[in-house]
Motif scaffolding. Structure first.
Motif, PDB file in Angstrom:
ATOM      1  N   LYS A  76      77.321  11.238 128.789  1.00 25.58           N
ATOM      2  CA  LYS A  76      75.577  12.021 127.607  1.00 25.58           C
ATOM      3  C   LYS A  76      75.043  11.634 126.762  1.00 25.58           C
ATOM      4  CE  LYS A  76      73.835  16.213 128.607  1.00 25.58           C
ATOM      5  NZ  LYS A  76      73.859  17.613 127.901  1.00 25.58           N
ATOM      6  N   ARG A  77      74.925  11.332 125.320  1.00 28.93           N
ATOM      7  CA  ARG A  77      73.947  11.196 125.064  1.00 28.93           C
ATOM      8  C   ARG A  77      75.253   9.803 124.173  1.00 28.93           C
ATOM      9  NH1 ARG A  77      69.832  15.202 122.227  1.00 28.93           N
ATOM     10  NH2 ARG A  77      71.810  16.183 122.981  1.00 28.93           N
ATOM     11  N   ILE A  78      75.041   8.501 123.233  1.00 33.77           N
ATOM     12  CA  ILE A  78      75.811   7.634 122.196  1.00 33.77           C
ATOM     13  C   ILE A  78      74.768   6.882 121.143  1.00 33.77           C
ATOM     14  CG2 ILE A  78      77.210   6.152 122.480  1.00 33.77           C
ATOM     15  CD1 ILE A  78      76.878   6.452 125.223  1.00 33.77           C
ATOM     16  N   HIS A  79      75.441   7.308 120.048  1.00 37.65           N
ATOM     17  CA  HIS A  79      74.832   6.739 118.747  1.00 37.65           C
ATOM     18  C   HIS A  79      75.974   5.965 117.915  1.00 37.65           C
ATOM     19  CE1 HIS A  79      72.672   7.237 114.895  1.00 37.65           C
ATOM     20  NE2 HIS A  79      71.971   7.329 115.855  1.00 37.65           N
ATOM     21  N   ILE A  80      75.054   5.307 116.821  1.00 33.66           N
ATOM     22  CA  ILE A  80      75.361   3.788 117.023  1.00 33.66           C
ATOM     23  C   ILE A  80      75.189   3.346 115.164  1.00 33.66           C
ATOM     24  CG2 ILE A  80      76.107   1.705 116.227  1.00 33.66           C
ATOM     25  CD1 ILE A  80      76.527   0.858 118.914  1.00 33.66           C
ATOM     26  N   HIS A  81      75.402   4.095 114.416  1.00 26.65           N
ATOM     27  CA  HIS A  81      75.215   3.961 113.065  1.00 26.65           C
ATOM     28  C   HIS A  81      74.865   2.848 111.945  1.00 26.65           C
ATOM     29  CE1 HIS A  81      72.745   5.226 109.253  1.00 26.65           C
ATOM     30  NE2 HIS A  81      74.004   5.067 108.191  1.00 26.65           N
ATOM     31  N   ILE A  82      74.827   2.317 111.444  1.00 25.37           N
ATOM     32  CA  ILE A  82      74.889   0.798 110.720  1.00 25.37           C
ATOM     33  C   ILE A  82      75.251   1.680 109.308  1.00 25.37           C
ATOM     34  CG2 ILE A  82      74.382  -1.713 109.319  1.00 25.37           C
ATOM     35  CD1 ILE A  82      75.630  -1.155 112.784  1.00 25.37           C
TER      36      ILE A  82
ATOM     37  N   GLN B 180      74.625  -2.637 130.097  1.00 25.80           N
ATOM     38  CA  GLN B 180      73.753  -1.822 130.449  1.00 25.80           C
ATOM     39  C   GLN B 180      73.359  -0.365 131.517  1.00 25.80           C
ATOM     40  OE1 GLN B 180      70.599  -1.563 128.742  1.00 25.80           O
ATOM     41  NE2 GLN B 180      72.080  -2.831 127.137  1.00 25.80           N
ATOM     42  N   LYS B 181      74.501  -0.812 132.796  1.00 24.43           N
ATOM     43  CA  LYS B 181      74.738  -0.427 133.837  1.00 24.43           C
ATOM     44  C   LYS B 181      75.634   0.568 133.518  1.00 24.43           C
ATOM     45  CE  LYS B 181      73.730  -1.561 137.299  1.00 24.43           C
ATOM     46  NZ  LYS B 181      72.453  -1.359 138.008  1.00 24.43           N
ATOM     47  N   VAL B 182      76.670   0.793 132.818  1.00 24.84           N
ATOM     48  CA  VAL B 182      77.517   2.081 132.211  1.00 24.84           C
ATOM     49  C   VAL B 182      76.283   2.956 131.923  1.00 24.84           C
ATOM     50  CG1 VAL B 182      78.959   2.303 130.724  1.00 24.84           C
ATOM     51  CG2 VAL B 182      79.368   0.320 132.182  1.00 24.84           C
ATOM     52  N   LEU B 183      75.570   2.014 130.858  1.00 23.17           N
ATOM     53  CA  LEU B 183      75.005   3.286 130.000  1.00 23.17           C
ATOM     54  C   LEU B 183      73.880   3.868 130.946  1.00 23.17           C
ATOM     55  CD1 LEU B 183      73.661   1.380 127.465  1.00 23.17           C
ATOM     56  CD2 LEU B 183      75.248   3.389 127.061  1.00 23.17           C
ATOM     57  N   GLU B 184      73.193   2.446 132.336  1.00 20.55           N
ATOM     58  CA  GLU B 184      72.463   3.392 133.276  1.00 20.55           C
ATOM     59  C   GLU B 184      73.462   5.081 134.286  1.00 20.55           C
ATOM     60  OE1 GLU B 184      70.956   2.054 137.693  1.00 20.55           O
ATOM     61  OE2 GLU B 184      70.642   0.125 135.906  1.00 20.55           O
ATOM     62  N   LYS B 185      74.734   4.887 134.803  1.00 22.64           N
ATOM     63  CA  LYS B 185      75.158   5.449 135.228  1.00 22.64           C
ATOM     64  C   LYS B 185      75.992   6.525 134.344  1.00 22.64           C
ATOM     65  CE  LYS B 185      74.545   2.804 139.081  1.00 22.64           C
ATOM     66  NZ  LYS B 185      74.309   3.291 140.273  1.00 22.64           N
ATOM     67  N   SER B 186      76.640   6.634 133.617  1.00 22.34           N
ATOM     68  CA  SER B 186      77.534   7.789 132.759  1.00 22.34           C
ATOM     69  C   SER B 186      76.504   8.005 131.561  1.00 22.34           C
ATOM     70  CB  SER B 186      78.893   6.832 132.688  1.00 22.34           C
ATOM     71  OG  SER B 186      78.306   5.677 131.405  1.00 22.34           O
TER      72      SER B 186
ATOM     73  N   PRO C 180      80.762  -0.048 107.097  1.00 20.09           N
ATOM     74  CA  PRO C 180      80.688   0.921 107.593  1.00 20.09           C
ATOM     75  C   PRO C 180      80.234   1.005 108.857  1.00 20.09           C
ATOM     76  CG  PRO C 180      81.444   0.916 105.604  1.00 20.09           C
ATOM     77  CD  PRO C 180      79.971   0.051 105.791  1.00 20.09           C
ATOM     78  N   VAL C 181      80.359   1.161 110.202  1.00 19.64           N
ATOM     79  CA  VAL C 181      79.626   1.964 111.480  1.00 19.64           C
ATOM     80  C   VAL C 181      80.403   3.400 111.719  1.00 19.64           C
ATOM     81  CG1 VAL C 181      79.837   1.321 113.729  1.00 19.64           C
ATOM     82  CG2 VAL C 181      79.217  -0.738 111.833  1.00 19.64           C
ATOM     83  N   SER C 182      79.617   3.749 112.274  1.00 16.11           N
ATOM     84  CA  SER C 182      80.259   5.568 113.075  1.00 16.11           C
ATOM     85  C   SER C 182      79.560   4.967 114.149  1.00 16.11           C
ATOM     86  CB  SER C 182      79.185   6.466 111.802  1.00 16.11           C
ATOM     87  OG  SER C 182      79.486   6.212 111.005  1.00 16.11           O
ATOM     88  N   ILE C 183      80.353   5.572 115.503  1.00 14.60           N
ATOM     89  CA  ILE C 183      79.676   5.666 116.399  1.00 14.60           C
ATOM     90  C   ILE C 183      80.548   6.606 117.426  1.00 14.60           C
ATOM     91  CG2 ILE C 183      82.318   4.685 117.117  1.00 14.60           C
ATOM     92  CD1 ILE C 183      80.560   3.701 120.007  1.00 14.60           C
ATOM     93  N   SER C 184      79.087   7.829 117.546  1.00 18.31           N
ATOM     94  CA  SER C 184      78.879   9.143 118.091  1.00 18.31           C
ATOM     95  C   SER C 184      78.597   9.376 119.839  1.00 18.31           C
ATOM     96  CB  SER C 184      78.568  10.123 117.352  1.00 18.31           C
ATOM     97  OG  SER C 184      77.454  10.097 117.173  1.00 18.31           O
ATOM     98  N   TYR C 185      79.888  10.074 120.308  1.00 11.32           N
ATOM     99  CA  TYR C 185      79.851  10.174 122.200  1.00 11.32           C
ATOM    100  C   TYR C 185      79.081  11.997 122.322  1.00 11.32           C
ATOM    101  CZ  TYR C 185      81.450   5.652 122.381  1.00 11.32           C
ATOM    102  OH  TYR C 185      81.738   3.885 122.570  1.00 11.32           O
ATOM    103  N   GLU C 186      78.366  11.879 123.112  1.00  3.61           N
ATOM    104  CA  GLU C 186      78.217  13.876 122.846  1.00  3.61           C
ATOM    105  C   GLU C 186      79.175  14.304 123.537  1.00  3.61           C
ATOM    106  OE1 GLU C 186      74.673  16.796 123.638  1.00  3.61           O
ATOM    107  OE2 GLU C 186      74.495  14.136 124.141  1.00  3.61           O
ATOM    108  N   TYR C 187      79.552  13.566 124.849  1.00  2.00           N
ATOM    109  CA  TYR C 187      80.473  14.265 125.891  1.00  2.00           C
ATOM    110  C   TYR C 187      81.594  12.589 125.065  1.00  2.00           C
ATOM    111  CZ  TYR C 187      78.781  18.206 128.033  1.00  2.00           C
ATOM    112  OH  TYR C 187      78.775  19.687 128.560  1.00  2.00           O
TER     113      TYR C 187
ATOM    114  N   ASP D  53      73.236   9.180 128.611  1.00  2.00           N
ATOM    115  CA  ASP D  53      71.485  10.128 128.751  1.00  2.00           C
ATOM    116  C   ASP D  53      71.240   9.161 128.115  1.00  2.00           C
ATOM    117  OD1 ASP D  53      72.047  11.431 130.619  1.00  2.00           O
ATOM    118  OD2 ASP D  53      72.782  13.171 129.239  1.00  2.00           O
ATOM    119  N   GLY D  54      71.942   7.700 127.532  1.00  3.26           N
ATOM    120  CA  GLY D  54      71.062   6.375 126.779  1.00  3.26           C
ATOM    121  C   GLY D  54      71.819   6.551 125.437  1.00  3.26           C
TER     122      GLY D  54
END
Length: 382
Positions: A268-274, A67-73, A221-228, A75-76
Motif C-alpha cells: 500500500k502506501r510508503i512514507h520516508i521522513h528525513i 519505480q516498477k516495484v512501486l508501480e506493481k506493489s 535520523p530517518v523514518s520509513i513506514s509501510y502501510e502494509y 499505492d505510492g
C-alpha cells in the motif's frame, strides 16, 4: 584502500567486469524482465555492458526497477523533510529498518530524484552469501558488516566498519546509511542499539569526545513506514519463538525469501521522513548530561525520538491498535473498508485461535502508535 578490501563496494573501474560476470545469471534476467518487460534480453544486456560506474548502474537499472516495484506493489511513495538537506554535504543517515532491500533502495531513489548523491549502505553478510547477491550488493554501493563473529573478531570487524564509515563521510563526502540496530525491527519498536553508536564512534580521533565526532558526521535520523509490511507474516515464527523464550534458527533460504517477498509483496502506501541534523541536540547533551554511558544513552534516545515522531502512522497502525486494545479510540483514523481489508489480511496469515500469534501480529503494527503517543505526551509536559 587495501584495508577495506573485504567489505567495500566496487570501485567504478571494477564495475564493467563485475557486470560481465553476472550478465547471464538467471536472477539478473528475471530482474531486468520485470523492470523492462518491453525489452528483449539483448537490448538490456547491450546497455548494461556499456555501464562503467556504480552511478550509471543505479540510475539506468536499479532506479527503474524501484519505480516498477512501486508501480506493481504499492499505492505510492510519499516523503517529507528532504528540504532540510544541503547539496554537496554528506550525512550519516541512521534509520529504522523494516525491509532488507527496499529501505535503502527507496531512500536512494528519493535522494537521486531530489538532486542529492546516493548513499553507501550497510548490509549484513548473511544476506549476500550467494555470489550473485554479493556482486549485486557491491554494484549498488553496499558495504558489508560481518555477523556472528567471536568477540575478538567482532571488535576488529567493528573497527574496520567504523573506519570505512569515516572514510566515506569525511574524506569522500559520501553519505552513509546504517540501521539503528542490527537486523530489521520485527515488533514495531524502533529503538537504537547503543552498540551501533559505539561502533561508529570507534573511528574518532584520539582524545576526541564521541559527541564532537558525531557532530562532524552530520547525523540525520530517518523514518520509513509501510502501510502494509510485505514481510509481516514471515516475521511471525521468530516473534513466536521469542514469546516462548526459545532460540530461533533461520531456515536455509529464509533471508532470500524475505528479501523477495519484501520486493514483490503488497505494501500500500510508503512514507520516508528525513529528521533534523542532530548537531544542536548533541551540543545540548554535552552541556546537560554527565558521563559517557549516560551521554551515549541520551544520544540513542535523541535518535529514537526523531525516528518515532517522524514515523508516518497509517490506518493499518490505528486499526491494529484498536483491535489489540479492544477499543475504538482511533476509529476516526480509518474507514470500515480499510478495517475490513486489514482484518482479512490478518486472518489469512495468522492463526486467530492462537492468542500469542494474534497479539504479536497486531503489536507489529500497533506499537508505533503506542510509542508515538507516549512520546508526544511526555514532550507535552515540558
Amino acid at each position: 584502500m587495501p584495508q577495506f578490501e573485504e567489505i567495500r563496494p566496487y570501485y567504478d573501474t571494477e564495475v564493467n567486469q563485475a557486470i560481465r560476470e553476472i550478465i547471464d545469471h538467471p536472477m539478473l534476467k528475471a530482474m531486468m524482465n520485470f523492470t523492462f518487460p518491453e525489452w528483449t534480453d539483448d537490448q538490456w544486456k547491450t546497455l548494461m555492458l556499456h555501464c562503467h560506474s556504480i552511478r550509471d548502474f543505479q540510475i539506468n537499472f536499479i532506479y527503474p526497477g524501484v519505480q516498477k516495484v512501486l508501480e506493481k506493489s504499492s499505492d505510492g511513495l510519499f516523503t517529507s523533510g528532504f528540504e532540510k538537506l544541503e547539496e554537496n554535504t554528506s550525512y550519516l543517515f541512521i534509520s529504522n529498518h523494516r525491509d532488507i532491500i527496499l529501505d535503502t533502495s527507496l531512500l536512494n531513489a528519493c535522494l537521486y530524484e531530489k538532486g542529492f548523491f546516493m548513499t553507501t549502505s550497510a548490509i549484513g553478510d548473511n544476506l549476500v552469501k550467494k555470489p550473485f547477491l554479493k556482486h549485486l550488493s557491491r554494484l549498488t554501493r553496499n558495504f558489508t558488516i560481518k555477523r556472528g563473529l567471536p568477540a575478538r573478531e567482532l571488535l576488529e570487524s567493528s573497527k574496520l566498519v567504523s573506519a570505512f564509515i569515516r572514510q566515506s563521510l569525511l574524506r569522500e563526502n559520501r553519505s552513509v546509511w546504517i540501521a539503528q540496530r542490527e537486523g530489521r525491527t520485527k515488533d514495531g519498536n524502533d529503538l537504537t542499539h547503543k552498540g551501533v553508536l559505539k561502533m561508529i564512534s570507534m573511528a574518532s580521533d584520539e582524545g576526541e569526545h564521541f559527541l564532537d565526532y558525531f557532530k562532524r558526521l552530520n547525523v540525520v535520523p530517518v523514518s520509513i513506514s509501510y502501510e502494509y509490511d510485505p514481510t509481516d507474516i514471515l516475521k511471525m515464527p521468530e516473534l513466536l519463538a521469542k514469546a516462548r523464550q526459545e532460540p530461533y534458527i533461520k531456515g536455509e533460504h529464509e533471508d532470500f525469501n524475505t528479501l523477495l517477498n519484501g520486493i514483490i509483496g503488497a505494501k500500500k502506501r510508503i512514507h520516508i521522513h528525513i529528521g533534523d541534523v542532530l548537531t544542536p541536540g548533541l551540543e545540548k547533551i554535552a552541556q546537560e548530561v554527565n558521563g559517557t554511558v549516560k551521554q551515549l544513552q541520551a544520544l540513542a534516545d535523541l535518535i529514537d525520538e526523531q525516528i518515532i515522531l517522524g514515523y508516518k502512522l497509517w490506518p493499518s497502525n490505528f486499526i491494529a491498535h484498536d483491535l489489540l486494545t479492544g477499543s475504538d479510540q482511533f476509529k476516526h483514523e480509518y474507514s470500515d473498508q480499510e478495517k475490513a481489508l486489514f482484518e482479512a489480511r490478518f486472518r489469512k496469515g495468522v492463526d486467530i485461535n492462537n492468542p500469542v500469534a494474534v497479539e504479536n501480529f497486531l503489536c507489529m503494527y500497533a506499537n508505533p502508535v503506542t510509542n508515538q503517543k507516549r512520546l508526544q505526551d511526555t514532550l507535552s509536559q515540558f
